[in-house]
Design an enzyme around this catalytic site. Sequence first.
Site, short mmCIF file in Angstrom:
data_model
loop_
_atom_site.label_atom_id
_atom_site.label_comp_id
_atom_site.label_asym_id
_atom_site.label_seq_id
_atom_site.Cartn_x
_atom_site.Cartn_y
_atom_site.Cartn_z
N ASN A 18 -5.31 -10.05 -7.33
CA ASN A 18 -5.50 -10.69 -6.03
C ASN A 18 -6.81 -11.45 -5.89
O ASN A 18 -6.90 -12.38 -5.11
CB ASN A 18 -5.36 -9.66 -4.90
CG ASN A 18 -6.05 -8.36 -5.19
OD1 ASN A 18 -5.86 -7.77 -6.26
ND2 ASN A 18 -6.88 -7.90 -4.28
N THR B 12 0.85 -1.19 0.00
CA THR B 12 0.00 0.00 0.00
C THR B 12 0.88 1.24 0.00
O THR B 12 0.68 2.18 -0.80
CB THR B 12 -0.94 0.00 1.23
OG1 THR B 12 -1.78 -1.15 1.13
CG2 THR B 12 -1.78 1.26 1.31
N THR C 123 12.50 5.33 11.18
CA THR C 123 13.41 4.26 11.62
C THR C 123 13.09 2.94 10.90
O THR C 123 11.94 2.53 10.83
CB THR C 123 13.27 4.07 13.16
OG1 THR C 123 13.62 5.30 13.78
CG2 THR C 123 14.17 2.95 13.66
N GLN D 113 1.10 -10.12 -5.58
CA GLN D 113 0.63 -11.51 -5.62
C GLN D 113 1.55 -12.44 -6.38
O GLN D 113 1.31 -13.65 -6.42
CB GLN D 113 -0.79 -11.57 -6.22
CG GLN D 113 -1.86 -10.87 -5.39
CD GLN D 113 -2.14 -11.54 -4.05
OE1 GLN D 113 -1.75 -12.69 -3.81
NE2 GLN D 113 -2.79 -10.82 -3.15
N CYS E 6 -9.39 -6.12 2.11
CA CYS E 6 -9.41 -4.68 2.36
C CYS E 6 -10.78 -4.09 2.10
O CYS E 6 -11.10 -3.03 2.58
CB CYS E 6 -8.39 -3.99 1.44
SG CYS E 6 -6.98 -4.99 1.11
N HIS F 118 4.35 -10.19 3.57
CA HIS F 118 3.42 -11.17 4.16
C HIS F 118 2.71 -12.04 3.11
O HIS F 118 2.04 -13.00 3.47
CB HIS F 118 2.41 -10.50 5.09
CG HIS F 118 1.39 -9.62 4.44
ND1 HIS F 118 0.08 -10.01 4.27
CD2 HIS F 118 1.47 -8.37 3.93
CE1 HIS F 118 -0.59 -9.02 3.70
NE2 HIS F 118 0.23 -8.01 3.48
#
Length: 383
Positions: free
Chosen positions: A152, A72, A242, A180, A329, A202
Amino acid sequence: MGIYLDNNSSSPIDERVLAVMVDTYLNSYGNADSRTHNHGEQARTIVENARKQVASLLGINSSEVFFTSGSTESNNITIQGLEEYALETNKKHIITSAIEHKSVLETVKMMKKKGFEVDIVNPDLSGQVNVQEILDKVREDTLLVSIMHVNNETGIIQPVDILGAELEKRNILFHVDATQSCGKLVDEIRNLKYNMLSFSAHKLKGPQGVGVLILKKKRYRLPPVKNIMYGGQQEHGIRPGTIPVALVAGCGKACEIAENEYKENSQKLKSLKAVLEELLNASGVEYHYNGNQDYCVDSAANICFKGVMSEALMLSSKQYCSVSNGSACTSKSYSPSYVLEAMGIPVEDIESSVRISWGAETNENEFCDNISKMIEIAKSLVV
Ligand code: PMP
């Protein structure tokens, strides 16, 4: 809980990835940008190693890898980050497709409000967009073409190989959302022509909350993408803040594992898809796939069970299978999938469709048992 068959939403983390992350959290807690001590140096070494692991999977140089919080963010940076260049060059035309993830679609919508012109192409019933249609829309002032590699919801592979080669000839910036496909279509991605590419760890058995934006160099120069956030020089200023060292280490390890195992995994995925098809055909249930399966990945299928409400099917078979309809989503709203709608699928078929997506870790016997139960339930729900 049933069997997890929603890998396109998020895949289970690989234990080897987790081990690297735990070790990093426990032993390398320094800030990778601290220049004054060894702990910073140690964290920096881990981040640079992860960058090399990502680069190796994609067949690129590690100086082209920028860590973000996920696709995203990568998609947002790649599109919004071109604004300055667009204003300098007076190129304010963007082409994308109606089946992109919302992180592309909503971002181009926002650019439109800012005065950009946007062309959105639809796929046909096969689930693929048409290369010529996109090329026909290219203009003098075209800034960017953004097309995903694999959808997706349907698993349909888009013709980004041909498109990338054509856009390179025309010198048009090309962004590929490879969320994907990364770690699965490894050789295909290595051979693609693109300027920017996004993915999230992920989806390839890495941790949630970390991803990558690839900025491919051309004659030693990065594409003209600028940062959209301010306040730090991390990731060459492209993504200030960071660096989450353990997440990045997990992302790198997931890429390393994918590189070593994708060939073997692809055989497992293929055999699970064959099992699914055998079960469907043997059951006598009335079904068809959404999208032309000649173009589909072996890790997902979008299936229409004729006359069955998918919401009812998912609720009734919840204890056996975790599947979905529409992307996670957008799953809080019950509007029909915009991807299937864009393909021209009738609403009643969309409402009868579910997406099943699996991984190489999916156990074949469990897959068989639980899918069989789901199919039996589907048969009992036909109206
Ligand atoms: N693009 C595609 C094609 C996706 O499938 C997803 C996740 N569903 C995203 C982008 C966004 O990924 P993330 O939520 O990890 O930022």
